[in-house]
Design an enzyme around this catalytic site. Structure first.
Site, short mmCIF file in Angstrom:
data_model
loop_
_atom_site.label_atom_id
_atom_site.label_comp_id
_atom_site.label_asym_id
_atom_site.label_seq_id
_atom_site.Cartn_x
_atom_site.Cartn_y
_atom_site.Cartn_z
NE ARG A 35 -4.08 -1.90 2.27
CZ ARG A 35 -4.15 -3.22 2.08
NH1 ARG A 35 -3.04 -3.94 2.01
NH2 ARG A 35 -5.34 -3.82 1.96
N GLY A 103 -2.31 -10.99 -4.80
CA GLY A 103 -3.60 -10.33 -4.88
C GLY A 103 -3.47 -8.82 -4.86
CB SER A 178 -11.57 -6.54 1.71
OG SER A 178 -10.22 -6.94 1.94
CB SER A 206 -10.24 -8.99 4.71
OG SER A 206 -10.09 -10.38 4.55
CD GLU A 325 -3.98 -11.55 6.63
OE1 GLU A 325 -2.91 -11.11 7.07
OE2 GLU A 325 -4.67 -10.95 5.78
CG HIS A 352 -7.63 -16.14 -0.08
ND1 HIS A 352 -6.96 -15.45 0.89
CD2 HIS A 352 -8.86 -15.56 -0.16
CE1 HIS A 352 -7.74 -14.50 1.39
NE2 HIS A 352 -8.90 -14.56 0.76
NE ARG A 356 -4.50 -19.07 1.77
CZ ARG A 356 -4.07 -17.83 1.99
NH1 ARG A 356 -4.82 -16.98 2.69
NH2 ARG A 356 -2.91 -17.44 1.53
#
Length: 444
Positions: A35, A103, A178, A206, A325, A352, A356
């Site tokens: 980010r 992602g 998200s 999330s 996660e 994901h 998972r």
């Protein structure tokens, strides 16, 4: 498409000789690092990202921004660690971007590319072509972007950047990720009309990651209104504005601390993670409460977070919708617990790096476990475990889950442990150092 050979090497997961006792310094947060790179690329002046995570996902992000014209200079200060100087420039194409299976890269960068001058092509690993991207693609088209994805709603695709984007109001169903919302928010200040984004789907997974995005935007000078501020439900507004160049030090990755804290829990030992922040938007901070409920005890001091195991692991009923996660490591700990566990709210994990939920059930059951998939999660019942191969499906969090089981189950072999380099470089070395104890250099 990236040509990568799938690794099938087997890593004998070390079995703990007793209760672990170690300080483990985990690298910086991937979520914060990526980010920060995007926001720095959008800024009106140069900035610094200090102690960034250097991993496959962050390298892919940095290289993608470089391909669009952003200058990123990497320096190492012996006293202060690594620092990246980001010098924004006019975003441009043509460029080809390898997203790997990250992602954040595949979702955060198409909005950036829409602001570039020229075409930007996005390619990646085989699994990346199966992961949903329709939320970002459809939203960008509504906001004025031209994107060629041949109707797939996924990779590969080309964004034909025009140097600017109109922006304005848009609706997105982000129930599958998200990251659709974070992707648009991060570039929203650069849109001509800003952004008014409404989530139209089911419950939003999330949420802490969205709160992280908003917090970082505000610290970079953006004006953001959110539902948490008393605004309309499921709506975010970002005003058009210039962003400030920041000098940001990246927090430790709290989600990557999960396997090390789990090591203390399942062996009845002690692990300290130095630098654990007292205030954070990272989802990994939820580990304190979750592992306490599973039988551990936590102490947060100015030095860091210490988790001590009690010698018993308790089953847990937990809604992990906002912290999905963490599921693989929690499921591994639950597999050696003294009671049944129900992990819910995590149907989105099927989309994901791999499915998972299916992978965890298959691999833990392959070691003698009793795990059942439910509509939105997993039911884990106690069962005697034995050694065997724990497949990872090129998913870094599956690999660390297998390592946790190997601590208390002799003979576990983790396939392709090297996949942990996606977000946690040198994991096998850190894991071994933890087992060797504080005197081996794991002190923070």
């Amino acid at each position: 498409m990236t040509d990568r050979t799938v690794q099938t090497d087997l890593w004998p997961a070390p079995t703990a000789p007793g209760a672990v006792d170690a300080n483990v310094t985990v690298p910086g947060s991937k979520s914060v690092t990526n980010r920060a790179l995007v926001l720095a690329a959008h800024s009106s002046e140069p900035g610094w990202v200090r102690r960034p995570l250097r991993s496959r996902d962050t390298a892919l992000m940095a290289n993608a921004l470089r391909a669009m014209g952003v200058q990123i200079d990497e320096t190492v200060n012996p006293s202060g660690g690594e620092a990246w100087r980001i010098i924004p420039a006019g975003l441009h194409g043509p460029a080809t971007i390898d997203v790997g299976n990250a992602g954040t890269v595949m979702r955060f960068l198409p909005p950036v590319a829409a602001l570039a001058d020229g075409p930007v092509r996005f390619e990646g690993d085989a699994r990346a072509y199966e992961r949903p991207l329709h939320g970002v693609i459809d939203a960008l088209r509504e906001l004025g972007a031209r994107i060629d994805d041949e109707g797939r709603g996924s990779l590969p695709l080309t964004v034909h950047g025009a140097g600017s984007l109109a922006g304005g109001a848009v609706e997105v169903d982000a129930s599958s990720s998200s990251q659709f919302i974070s992707a648009l928010l991060l570039s929203g200040p650069r849109f001509n009309k800003g952004l008014e984004l409404r989530h139209t789907g089911r419950s939003l997974p999330s949420l802490p990651h969205i709160l992280m995005t908003v917090d970082m935007l505000r610290k970079a000078g953006a004006k953001v209104d959110t539902p948490q501020d008393g605004g309309p439900r499921d709506m975010w507004r970002v005003a058009p504005s210039a962003l400030l160049g920041r000098d940001l030090t990246v927090e430790p990755d709290l989600s990557n601390a999960a396997p090390f804290l789990a090591a203390a829990l399942v062996t009845g030992g002690r692990v300290t993670i130095p630098g654990w922040p007292r205030r954070t938007t990272q989802p990994g901070d939820a580990l304190r409460g979750l592992f306490t409920r599973m039988g551990g005890s936590c102490e947060l001091t100015d030095h860091g977070l210490t988790l001590k195991g009690s010698g018993r692991v308790h089953g847990i009923t937990a809604d992990l919708h906002e912290v999905g996660e963490l599921t693989p490591v929690i499921a591994a700990a639950a597999a050696v617990a003294d009671g049944e566990s129900h992990l819910t709210g995590i149907a989105h994990l099927r989309l994901h790096e791999t499915d998972r939920l299916a992978a965890l059930a298959k691999e833990i059951n392959g070691l003698g476990g009793d795990v059942t998939e439910t509509e939105d999660g997993l039911r884990v019942q106690p069962a005697p475990l034995h050694g065997g191969v724990f497949h990872t499906y090129e998913d870094h969090r599956l690999a660390t889950a297998g390592a946790v089981l190997g601590l208390v189950v002799p003979g576990v072999e983790v396939e392709n442990v090297a996949t942990t380099a996606k977000t946690l470089p040198d994991f096998p070395e850190l894991w071994r150092a933890m087992l060797d104890g504080p005197a081996t250099g794991t002190r923070g």
